[in-house]
Design a protein around this motif. Structure first.
Motif, mmCIF file in Angstrom:
data_model
loop_
_atom_site.group_PDB
_atom_site.id
_atom_site.type_symbol
_atom_site.label_atom_id
_atom_site.label_comp_id
_atom_site.label_asym_id
_atom_site.label_seq_id
_atom_site.Cartn_x
_atom_site.Cartn_y
_atom_site.Cartn_z
ATOM 1 N N ALA A 122 1.044 -1.579 -0.211
ATOM 2 C CA ALA A 122 -0.055 -0.261 -0.069
ATOM 3 C C ALA A 122 0.552 1.104 0.337
ATOM 4 O O ALA A 122 2.059 1.405 0.113
ATOM 5 C CB ALA A 122 -1.033 -0.145 1.764
ATOM 6 N N ILE A 123 0.738 2.320 -0.515
ATOM 7 C CA ILE A 123 1.244 3.739 -0.339
ATOM 8 C C ILE A 123 0.126 4.480 1.129
ATOM 9 O O ILE A 123 -0.850 4.217 1.096
ATOM 10 C CB ILE A 123 0.932 4.791 -1.643
ATOM 11 N N VAL A 124 0.854 4.764 1.509
ATOM 12 C CA VAL A 124 0.803 5.875 2.426
ATOM 13 C C VAL A 124 0.452 7.397 2.287
ATOM 14 O O VAL A 124 0.851 8.288 1.755
ATOM 15 C CB VAL A 124 1.629 5.982 3.789
ATOM 16 N N ALA A 125 -0.902 7.333 1.793
ATOM 17 C CA ALA A 125 -1.516 8.191 0.962
ATOM 18 C C ALA A 125 -2.297 9.476 2.115
ATOM 19 O O ALA A 125 -1.836 10.509 1.423
ATOM 20 C CB ALA A 125 -2.879 7.878 0.825
ATOM 21 N N SER A 126 -1.821 9.080 3.283
ATOM 22 C CA SER A 126 -2.247 10.373 4.092
ATOM 23 C C SER A 126 -2.156 10.253 5.793
ATOM 24 O O SER A 126 -1.722 9.398 6.116
ATOM 25 C CB SER A 126 -3.202 11.482 3.911
ATOM 26 N N ARG A 127 -1.668 11.411 6.462
ATOM 27 C CA ARG A 127 -1.170 11.220 7.683
ATOM 28 C C ARG A 127 -2.274 12.653 8.426
ATOM 29 O O ARG A 127 -1.729 13.688 8.145
ATOM 30 C CB ARG A 127 0.350 11.175 7.969
ATOM 31 N N THR A 140 -3.036 10.173 15.406
ATOM 32 C CA THR A 140 -2.974 10.088 13.945
ATOM 33 C C THR A 140 -3.674 9.178 12.677
ATOM 34 O O THR A 140 -3.838 7.667 13.402
ATOM 35 C CB THR A 140 -0.976 9.758 13.896
ATOM 36 N N THR A 141 -3.918 9.829 12.567
ATOM 37 C CA THR A 141 -4.650 8.723 11.256
ATOM 38 C C THR A 141 -3.935 8.907 9.679
ATOM 39 O O THR A 141 -3.694 9.427 8.897
ATOM 40 C CB THR A 141 -6.534 8.454 11.216
ATOM 41 N N PHE A 142 -3.490 7.210 9.535
ATOM 42 C CA PHE A 142 -2.881 7.028 8.155
ATOM 43 C C PHE A 142 -3.635 5.952 7.564
ATOM 44 O O PHE A 142 -3.563 5.315 7.796
ATOM 45 C CB PHE A 142 -1.220 5.867 9.120
ATOM 46 N N SER A 143 -3.865 6.683 6.040
ATOM 47 C CA SER A 143 -4.030 5.837 5.262
ATOM 48 C C SER A 143 -3.570 5.342 4.624
ATOM 49 O O SER A 143 -2.719 5.704 3.654
ATOM 50 C CB SER A 143 -4.735 7.289 4.384
ATOM 51 N N LEU A 144 -3.744 3.990 4.280
ATOM 52 C CA LEU A 144 -3.202 2.466 3.249
ATOM 53 C C LEU A 144 -4.361 2.384 2.150
ATOM 54 O O LEU A 144 -4.781 1.796 2.644
ATOM 55 C CB LEU A 144 -2.312 1.321 4.182
ATOM 56 N N ALA A 145 -3.561 2.665 0.961
ATOM 57 C CA ALA A 145 -3.879 2.659 0.007
ATOM 58 C C ALA A 145 -3.359 1.511 -0.661
ATOM 59 O O ALA A 145 -2.692 1.507 -0.872
ATOM 60 C CB ALA A 145 -3.476 4.203 -1.564
ATOM 61 N N ILE A 146 -4.429 0.410 -0.252
ATOM 62 C CA ILE A 146 -3.875 -0.789 -0.906
ATOM 63 C C ILE A 146 -4.069 -1.172 -2.386
ATOM 64 O O ILE A 146 -4.737 -0.705 -3.016
ATOM 65 C CB ILE A 146 -4.901 -2.014 -0.215
ATOM 66 N N SER A 147 -2.593 -1.093 -3.114
ATOM 67 C CA SER A 147 -2.747 -1.832 -4.505
ATOM 68 C C SER A 147 -2.250 -2.789 -4.385
ATOM 69 O O SER A 147 -1.463 -3.730 -4.558
ATOM 70 C CB SER A 147 -1.308 -0.767 -5.002
#
Length: 158
Positions: A122-127, A140-147
């Motif tokens: 995944a890319i870590v798209a946001s923090r 802290t919320t990390f958005s893990l955009a799964i690829s």
């Protein structure tokens, strides 16, 4: 296996190496992320492709591309934690990173019981930081955009 809770689930971040099998993922260099408050959700969902045909009464539907979603990983902010630091570094770059989610569901008996494990890239798209009120832990919320695929290794007794 029976049902289980999320308690004692471990999430780790790996390298940017590309893997296609559970065995390869397992050999990655993992850094555990601590102070997790919410693991979030992930899983396959197909895009629904539609066609409205003038000579037919009903819309035709088919499955299109699959998407494993974006996992919202919520942690208690600890800038001294190695896993937190790895997530911050991953968010600042553009590469995809490997992730491992290990449940606490191994059987109580067996030669060498093992927990269920999920591997994905995944890319870590946001923090995003949440400060809230005086009696709140800074999160802290990390958005893990799964690829790509999520590889599941079920719990086993050996």
């Amino acid at each position: 296996m029976g049902i289980t809770t999320t308690a004692k689930t471990k999430v780790s971040i790996g390298t940017t190496a590309s893997f296609a099998t559970a065995v390869a993922y397992a050999a990655d260099d993992w850094t555990e992320i601590t102070n997790i408050m919410d693991v979030g959700e992930a899983g396959s969902e197909a895009e629904i492709v539609t066609a409205k045909l003038v000579d037919q009464d009903y819309v035709k539907k088919a499955k299109g591309s699959r998407d494993n979603g974006t996992m919202e990983l919520v942690v208690a902010r600890d800038s001294g934690d190695e896993g937190y630091q790895a997530l911050v570094a991953a968010e600042q770059g553009s590469a995809g990173f490997n992730f491992k989610v290990e449940l606490n569901d191994k059987p109580s008996a067996g030669a060498s019981p093992k927990n269920s494990v999920f591997y994905f890239n995944a890319i870590v798209a946001s923090r995003r930081n949440s400060f809230n009120d005086a009696d709140s832990i800074v999160q802290t919320t990390f958005s893990l955009a799964i690829s790509g695929a999520i590889i599941e290794v079920p719990a086993s007794a050996s």
